[in-house]
Design a protein around this motif. Structure first.
Motif, mmCIF file in Angstrom:
data_model
loop_
_atom_site.group_PDB
_atom_site.id
_atom_site.type_symbol
_atom_site.label_atom_id
_atom_site.label_comp_id
_atom_site.label_asym_id
_atom_site.label_seq_id
_atom_site.Cartn_x
_atom_site.Cartn_y
_atom_site.Cartn_z
ATOM 1 N N ALA A 23 0.838 -1.207 0.000
ATOM 2 C CA ALA A 23 0.000 0.000 0.000
ATOM 3 C C ALA A 23 0.868 1.251 0.000
ATOM 4 N N THR A 24 1.941 1.244 0.774
ATOM 5 C CA THR A 24 2.851 2.389 0.831
ATOM 6 C C THR A 24 3.514 2.622 -0.521
ATOM 7 N N ARG A 25 3.964 1.557 -1.186
ATOM 8 C CA ARG A 25 4.567 1.705 -2.523
ATOM 9 C C ARG A 25 3.565 2.296 -3.510
ATOM 10 N N PHE A 26 2.314 1.816 -3.456
ATOM 11 C CA PHE A 26 1.271 2.331 -4.341
ATOM 12 C C PHE A 26 1.042 3.824 -4.083
ATOM 13 N N LEU A 27 0.840 4.177 -2.828
ATOM 14 C CA LEU A 27 0.570 5.577 -2.484
ATOM 15 C C LEU A 27 1.754 6.476 -2.818
ATOM 16 N N GLN A 28 2.963 6.010 -2.554
ATOM 17 C CA GLN A 28 4.145 6.818 -2.854
ATOM 18 C C GLN A 28 4.276 7.046 -4.351
ATOM 19 N N ALA A 29 4.038 6.009 -5.142
ATOM 20 C CA ALA A 29 4.097 6.163 -6.598
ATOM 21 C C ALA A 29 3.057 7.176 -7.066
ATOM 22 N N ALA A 30 1.837 7.080 -6.529
ATOM 23 C CA ALA A 30 0.785 8.032 -6.912
ATOM 24 C C ALA A 30 1.177 9.446 -6.509
ATOM 25 N N GLU A 64 -3.405 12.194 -8.120
ATOM 26 C CA GLU A 64 -3.333 13.358 -7.230
ATOM 27 C C GLU A 64 -4.303 13.258 -6.055
ATOM 28 N N GLU A 65 -5.290 12.383 -6.149
ATOM 29 C CA GLU A 65 -6.262 12.212 -5.068
ATOM 30 C C GLU A 65 -5.928 11.038 -4.148
ATOM 31 N N LEU A 66 -4.885 10.297 -4.477
ATOM 32 C CA LEU A 66 -4.497 9.123 -3.698
ATOM 33 C C LEU A 66 -3.331 9.502 -2.795
ATOM 34 N N THR A 67 -3.658 9.936 -1.596
ATOM 35 C CA THR A 67 -2.653 10.442 -0.679
ATOM 36 C C THR A 67 -2.739 9.712 0.654
ATOM 37 N N GLY A 68 -1.815 10.024 1.522
ATOM 38 C CA GLY A 68 -1.860 9.498 2.873
ATOM 39 C C GLY A 68 -0.727 8.545 3.181
ATOM 40 N N SER A 69 -0.593 8.237 4.452
ATOM 41 C CA SER A 69 0.381 7.276 4.959
ATOM 42 C C SER A 69 -0.374 6.211 5.737
ATOM 43 N N VAL A 70 0.161 5.024 5.733
ATOM 44 C CA VAL A 70 -0.484 3.899 6.415
ATOM 45 C C VAL A 70 -0.543 4.153 7.921
ATOM 46 N N THR A 71 -1.747 3.996 8.478
ATOM 47 C CA THR A 71 -1.934 4.141 9.922
ATOM 48 C C THR A 71 -2.341 2.824 10.582
ATOM 49 N N ARG A 72 -2.942 1.916 9.812
ATOM 50 C CA ARG A 72 -3.379 0.632 10.361
ATOM 51 C C ARG A 72 -3.554 -0.369 9.228
ATOM 52 N N THR A 73 -3.212 -1.616 9.512
ATOM 53 C CA THR A 73 -3.371 -2.683 8.524
ATOM 54 C C THR A 73 -4.005 -3.892 9.191
ATOM 55 N N ASP A 78 -6.374 -13.957 2.322
ATOM 56 C CA ASP A 78 -5.735 -13.306 1.173
ATOM 57 C C ASP A 78 -6.229 -11.884 0.940
ATOM 58 N N TRP A 79 -6.815 -11.271 1.946
ATOM 59 C CA TRP A 79 -7.353 -9.915 1.826
ATOM 60 C C TRP A 79 -6.735 -9.017 2.884
ATOM 61 N N ALA A 80 -6.600 -7.736 2.553
ATOM 62 C CA ALA A 80 -6.090 -6.770 3.529
ATOM 63 C C ALA A 80 -6.868 -5.468 3.411
ATOM 64 N N LYS A 81 -7.022 -4.809 4.536
ATOM 65 C CA LYS A 81 -7.609 -3.467 4.606
ATOM 66 C C LYS A 81 -6.538 -2.581 5.225
ATOM 67 N N VAL A 82 -6.127 -1.561 4.489
ATOM 68 C CA VAL A 82 -5.077 -0.657 4.945
ATOM 69 C C VAL A 82 -5.673 0.735 5.071
ATOM 70 N N ASP A 83 -5.645 1.261 6.292
ATOM 71 C CA ASP A 83 -6.171 2.604 6.546
ATOM 72 C C ASP A 83 -5.049 3.629 6.486
ATOM 73 N N THR A 84 -5.389 4.805 5.983
ATOM 74 C CA THR A 84 -4.496 5.957 6.010
ATOM 75 C C THR A 84 -5.296 7.107 6.601
ATOM 76 N N GLU A 85 -4.636 8.211 6.867
ATOM 77 C CA GLU A 85 -5.385 9.360 7.371
ATOM 78 C C GLU A 85 -6.274 9.963 6.276
ATOM 79 N N ALA A 86 -6.065 9.558 5.021
ATOM 80 C CA ALA A 86 -6.840 10.109 3.913
ATOM 81 C C ALA A 86 -7.865 9.138 3.329
ATOM 82 N N GLY A 87 -7.933 7.913 3.838
ATOM 83 C CA GLY A 87 -8.875 6.942 3.297
ATOM 84 C C GLY A 87 -8.394 5.523 3.529
#
Length: 119
Positions: A23-30, A64-73, A78-87
């Protein structure tokens, strides 16, 4: 779009860390404007869904709308939910690793989540 996730079982700390890293790699790339790399981190189905009349994924991804840092995972099988302060992001585990199936998700009155990408 609405997205719901079914949960079953628990996962190890390592799996949560791997999902958070993806998730961090995805958000950082965006955030870096590297939509091509962000698109490479999407599940095949989400990648197919994002292609629109605007063109291939890098042109259609609302980076440009995909922002934030991981706060909880949280992970289940085989599924994950990753929360950020932005979504929230939802990920699925493949042989190649964790891939993003939905991103930029926020709770919605009419469905569990409304997502900018996938769902």
């Amino acid at each position: 779009m609405a997205f719901a996730i079914a949960t079953a079982g628990c996962a190890s700390q390592s799996e949560r860390g791997d999902a958070a890293d993806a998730a961090t790699r995805f958000l950082q790339a965006a955030q870096d404007g590297d939509a091509e790399t962000a698109c490479a981190l999407l599940t095949p189905r989400t990648l197919d869904d994002i292609v629109t009349e605007d063109g291939p994924c890098p042109a259609a991804l609302p980076a440009e709308e995909l922002t934030g840092s991981v706060t909880r995972t949280d992970t289940w099988s085989d599924w994950a939910k990753v929360d950020t302060e932005a979504g929230t992001l939802f990920l699925a585990r493949f042989e190649s690793g964790w891939l993003v199936s939905a991103a930029g998700c926020r709770p919605d009155e009419d469905a569990p989540y409304h997502c900018l990408v996938g769902g």
